[in-house]
Design an enzyme around this catalytic site. Structure first.
Site, mmCIF file in Angstrom:
data_model
loop_
_atom_site.group_PDB
_atom_site.id
_atom_site.type_symbol
_atom_site.label_atom_id
_atom_site.label_comp_id
_atom_site.label_asym_id
_atom_site.label_seq_id
_atom_site.Cartn_x
_atom_site.Cartn_y
_atom_site.Cartn_z
ATOM 1 N N MET A 286 41.403 35.858 44.234
ATOM 2 C CA MET A 286 42.046 35.246 45.328
ATOM 3 C C MET A 286 42.837 36.383 45.723
ATOM 4 S SD MET A 286 42.089 31.022 45.262
ATOM 5 C CE MET A 286 43.643 30.829 44.237
ATOM 6 N N GLY A 287 43.046 37.565 45.114
ATOM 7 C CA GLY A 287 43.837 38.713 45.468
ATOM 8 C C GLY A 287 45.256 38.674 44.777
ATOM 9 N N ALA A 288 46.245 39.146 45.136
ATOM 10 C CA ALA A 288 47.482 39.592 44.276
ATOM 11 C C ALA A 288 47.223 39.804 43.142
ATOM 12 C CB ALA A 288 48.212 37.933 44.145
ATOM 13 N N LEU A 289 46.258 41.000 42.955
ATOM 14 C CA LEU A 289 45.727 41.428 41.483
ATOM 15 C C LEU A 289 46.894 41.959 40.729
ATOM 16 C CD1 LEU A 289 42.710 43.265 42.875
ATOM 17 C CD2 LEU A 289 42.881 41.010 42.478
ATOM 18 N N HIS B 27 43.346 41.112 36.268
ATOM 19 C CA HIS B 27 42.177 41.403 37.066
ATOM 20 C C HIS B 27 41.836 42.834 36.881
ATOM 21 C CE1 HIS B 27 44.344 38.403 39.674
ATOM 22 N NE2 HIS B 27 43.137 37.860 39.577
ATOM 23 N N GLN C 268 39.638 24.930 47.436
ATOM 24 C CA GLN C 268 40.128 24.524 46.076
ATOM 25 C C GLN C 268 41.718 24.194 46.044
ATOM 26 O OE1 GLN C 268 38.660 28.693 44.656
ATOM 27 N NE2 GLN C 268 40.638 28.645 43.355
ATOM 28 N N LYS D 59 41.359 32.728 30.839
ATOM 29 C CA LYS D 59 42.638 31.931 30.951
ATOM 30 C C LYS D 59 42.384 30.735 31.897
ATOM 31 C CE LYS D 59 46.703 32.053 33.740
ATOM 32 N NZ LYS D 59 46.153 31.281 34.661
ATOM 33 N N GLN E 129 37.334 26.416 34.414
ATOM 34 C CA GLN E 129 36.695 27.100 35.513
ATOM 35 C C GLN E 129 35.217 27.828 35.044
ATOM 36 O OE1 GLN E 129 38.525 29.086 39.025
ATOM 37 N NE2 GLN E 129 37.997 30.802 37.981
#
Length: 333
Positions: A27-30, A34, A61, A150, A154
């Site tokens: 979802m980005g904000a790597l 990541h 979500q 983590k 999911q």
């Protein structure tokens, strides 16, 4: 290498493919977690393959009152990190590209596992996760997809979906990456103030306490297997000063069979301390579960397990977990 930035599926499909395509969904904000996923994907794709990183903040979500609007969006920095980690392309579609015509009427449901733990705290969350993962798997058409351990629940529901619905895609789980103080890397860590971060460390400390208790019990169990169980042999060893250790190991191994309960208790003791911090830790759940279905394990459970925790610190909700293995009675650890 130059990492391509793509915004439509048509652009992605137009790329010439030679080897395997490995996809990392984000979802980005790597962050470094990541980057570890991307480097692992590079290995999985092979020298002739391709690594695609998706960047998409999935509205399905996020529940009411969650942080959809303030979730960090840092595409330029994400592209740079992806390139440094070895990605060939970043696929950053718009909401309209992923959900043409608005929110989909037909969605993937997570089933019973999706109602437990994270699913109980965030109703509908995993249905949104599986729907977007299914969509992105179709849009990116990978051979293999990588997800961080983590987010253990999911990862479990994604594996179940891929198996149950015959996606024909390999799913690889990558171990959690932690900061030097033990805090699991998360895009939400940037929300934490200095005081909140000190409180947040209670999560990893609790998991490590449970892990240490488990390791101690496994060591005692292994010791009990090595020492004699007959009185005659114990008396023989007494002459060389071994009987006390043998007796202690047997006593503990026999008297405390509830290994799972001891692990939970060790972790809970640390979490109870966090309630008194400023700001306090607001515990959502602590669970010791079977990763196959995320139900709580019994005291006689053997095999792989996950010790998981979720809590709120200030306005930030954090999750963490650690894997454990419970050996069968009489088996070497």
């Amino acid at each position: 290498m130059t990492t391509a930035l793509l915004s439509t599926a048509d652009e992605l499909h137009a790329r010439v493919r030679h080897g395997r395509r490995a996809v990392v969904m984000t979802m980005g904000a790597l962050h470094e977690g990541h980057a570890t996923l991307i480097r692992t994907a590079r290995e999985a794709a092979g020298p002739d393959g391709e690594v695609v990183v998706t960047v998409f903040v999935n509205p399905l979500q996020f529940g009411a009152g969650e942080d959809l609007d303030r979730y960090p969006r840092t595409l330029e920095a994400d592209l740079k990190l992806a390139e440094q980690a070895g990605a060939d392309a970043v696929f950053a579609p718009s909401v309209d590209e992923v959900y043409p015509g608005g929110r989909p009427q037909v969605r993937v449901t997570a089933g019973p596992m999706g109602t437990l733990l994270e699913g109980a705290s965030r109703p509908g969350h995993f249905d949104g996760v599986l729907t977007v993962v299914a969509k992105l798997l179709h849009l990116t058409r990978p051979d293999v997809a990588l997800f961080g351990q983590k987010d253990a629940q999911q990862l479990a529901v994604i594996r179940r979906m891929v198996r149950d619905l015959n996606f024909g895609i390999e799913i690889i789980g990558v171990p959690t990456v932690r900061e030097s103080d033990g805090l699991a890397l998360s895009s939400r860590n940037r929300y934490l103030s200095a005081d909140e971060r000190r409180t947040a460390l209670t999560l990893s400390r609790a998991l490590f306490a449970g892990r240490d208790r488990h390791a101690a019990q496994e060591a005692l169990r292994a010791r009990a297997l090595e020492v004699p169980s007959t009185r005659a042999r114990a008396e023989a060893l007494s002459a060389i000063g071994e009987s006390r250790a043998a007796a202690d190991a047997h006593a503990v191994a026999k008297a405390v069979p509830n290994a799972a309960a001891a692990v939970r208790a060790a972790a809970r003791a640390v979490l109870d301390e966090g309630v008194h911090f400023d700001p306090p830790l607001e515990l959502d759940y602590l669970a010791l579960v079977d990763p196959a279905d995320f139900t709580e394990i019994d005291d006689d459970f053997t095999g792989e397990a996950v010790l998981a925790v979720a809590a709120r610190v200030g306005t930030t909700r954090l999750i963490d977990n650690i894997p454990l293995t419970f050996a069968a009675p009489g088996a070497a650890s």
